[in-house]
Enzyme design. Structure first.
Site, short mmCIF file in Angstrom:
data_model
loop_
_atom_site.label_atom_id
_atom_site.label_comp_id
_atom_site.label_asym_id
_atom_site.label_seq_id
_atom_site.Cartn_x
_atom_site.Cartn_y
_atom_site.Cartn_z
N GLY A 1 10.77 -15.08 1.93
CA GLY A 1 9.53 -14.48 2.39
C GLY A 1 9.22 -14.83 3.83
O GLY A 1 9.72 -15.82 4.37
N GLY B 1 2.49 -14.35 8.45
CA GLY B 1 1.93 -14.62 9.76
C GLY B 1 1.97 -16.08 10.15
O GLY B 1 1.97 -16.42 11.33
N ASP C 1 -7.96 -15.90 -0.59
CA ASP C 1 -7.02 -14.80 -0.35
C ASP C 1 -6.28 -14.43 -1.63
O ASP C 1 -5.05 -14.31 -1.62
CB ASP C 1 -6.04 -15.17 0.76
CG ASP C 1 -5.28 -13.94 1.29
OD1 ASP C 1 -5.77 -12.82 1.11
OD2 ASP C 1 -4.20 -14.12 1.88
#
Length: 481
Positions: free
Chosen positions: A10, A13, A127
């Site tokens: 993966g 940011g 999140d």
């Protein structure tokens, strides 16, 4: 480092995620956080992450991806977490479509258990989204990246201040407005994730992330479709309440320590959203079958004693008196309150003071979406969830000194805060918040000294925080490139 990297799984940011194994052959996920800033900022960042990691390592719950340790490596920090091989919810829905309702219910129970445990320890995720729901080899779901969002945006040197935290398609309205995320925000994000699991779409629909962010800030959510079972639909809709205070806690949405059913929570959320209907002493009339007795409930919520009127007409006589049910803005026997149809505000009006007697006293301005911003204009944010957008044509004077600048200034009304944001086709150029009548300015410099940069920009004005005002704001634009 005591881990052997196997492959990259993966990238985000903040860094990358690698699959690795320890000396005993156990597989783990290594999340590398790339830190940037001055030496002092880096030191503070490391201390903050390690302090929060100590809290996260105490969060031992079968529904949470465990954080094993934190490793220093040059300028980076590496979070060592359990590796779950079953992929994430976003991948599962993309490959196989929405989950059956019973699987969504099971998913909700597992994740709400985990979230309630985190909230009891004072940890807010901030999140939650389909990509952060991972499955183990048994198919059980786990919440991932707990606390990492907090590290990203509360740690000096990692991100800019006043940054909106979360993922546009799944964040709560208050997060989209730049307010602090709370446990209630997590509940909304999880509700959005469950809606995605059940339907393949989030609560704000599909589109450009900036459009989704605007919808989120305005609280323009799509309700769960009626094709879902009623219990699941009510459960998700309660979690997606626009007002954080109307949402159930994670424990309540799970059923509560006493086994409270989710529908109880939904009734409370419904009452909070519709409390205006009882403001101003409006009476609720419940007609009883077979007689003329009725119960009155006043604006103070106290029940009056039943009042009975004896029936003197013969049994064969049919009463011609029609039953009356008062409306939110129209008591029985009276005309609708100003600017209402009795049930709700007419288009272009809003009720800000909560007084049903004077109806919807706030009137929207007559400026349409994408009206031109030419010099100065005066407008308001009515209704309360309004978000105004304007088109601003900017000329280029081709200044030889390259000192051209555009200034967009917002002056919000007293008592509230409002934000002005300037966009172009590639994204946000600048933003500023005006509070309590004090002006705030976004200044944008000449993008290029040697070419004509004349363009059309979009300017947005929206409310910040929970306070709202129907009073006018002033927006001005001066200067050029």
């Amino acid at each position: 480092m005591p881990y052997e990297i196997i492959s990259r799984i993966g990238r985000g940011g903040m860094g990358v995620v690698d699959l690795a194994q320890d000396e005993a052959g156990n597989r783990v996920a290594l999340k590398r956080l790339s830190l940037h800033g001055t030496p002092e900022e880096l030191t503070k960042a490391r201390l903050r992450i390690r302090r929060e990691a100590e809290v996260l390592q105490q969060l031992q719950h079968p529904g949470v991806v465990r954080l094993r340790e934190v490793i220093d490596e040059d300028d980076d920090l590496i979070l060592v977490m359990d590796f779950l091989p079953g992929g994430n919810l976003a991948q599962r829905v993309a490959e196989h479509g929405p989950l059956p309702a019973d699987e969504v219910e099971r998913l909700a129970d597992h994740l709400l258990d985990a979230l309630a445990a985190a909230h009891r320890q004072g940890i807010v995720h901030r999140d939650i989204k389909p990509a952060n729901v991972l499955f183990d080899d048994q198919g059980d779901p786990h919440l991932a990246d707990f606390g990492v969002a907090v590290h990203r945006d509360a740690t000096p040197g990692l991100t800019a201040t006043e940054m909106v935290v979360g993922t546009p398609g799944f964040m709560s309205p208050e997060q989209a407005r730049g307010e602090d995320a709370t446990a209630a925000s997590d509940v909304f994000c999880l509700g959005a994730t469950l809606l995605f699991a059940a339907t393949g779409a989030g609560p704000f629909g599909a589109g450009d992330p900036r459009l989704l962010l605007m919808r989120a800030a305005a609280g323009r959510t799509e309700k769960a479709p009626k094709t879902l079972p009623p219990e699941l639909r009510r459960r998700i809709d309660a979690m997606l309440a626009k007002d954080p205070a109307a949402r159930p806690s994670a424990a309540e949405a799970r059923g509560g320590t006493d086994g409270t059913e989710p529908r109880t929570v939904v009734r409370r959320a419904w009452a909070a959203r519709n409390s205006r209907a009882l403001v101003g002493g409006t009476a609720l009339v419940l007609l009883l079958m077979g007689g003329a007795a009725f119960v009155l409930v006043g604006g103070d919520g106290n029940s009056a004693a039943p009042r009975t009127t004896p029936t003197t007409a013969p049994a064969t006589t049919t009463s011609t008196t029609a039953p009356c049910t008062p409306l939110p803005f129209q008591p029985c026997g009276e005309q609708p309150a100003p600017n209402t149809d009795g049930k709700a505000c007419l288009e272009g009006f809003a009720d800000y003071d909560g007084d049903a007697a004077n109806g919807c006293e706030a009137k929207a301005d007559d400026l349409g979406t994408d009206s031109p911003l030419d010099g100065e204009l005066v407008a308001n944010l009515v209704p309360a969830n309004d978000s105004d957008t304007y088109l601003l044509k900017v000329g280029d004077g081709i200044q030889l000194t390259c000192d051209g600048a555009l200034h967009v200034t917002l002056t919000a009304p007293k008592g509230v805060s409002q934000r002005v944001t300037v966009f172009d086709g590639s994204g946000t150029l600048g933003t500023a918040v005006s509070g309590d009548g004090e002006p705030a300015t976004v200044t944008i410099g000449d993008p290029n000294c040697f070419f004509d940069d004349a363009t059309t920009l979009r300017v947005q004005v929206e409310s910040v925080g929970t306070d709202r005002s129907p009073a006018d704001y002033t927006l001005t634009a001066t200067g050029s490139f």
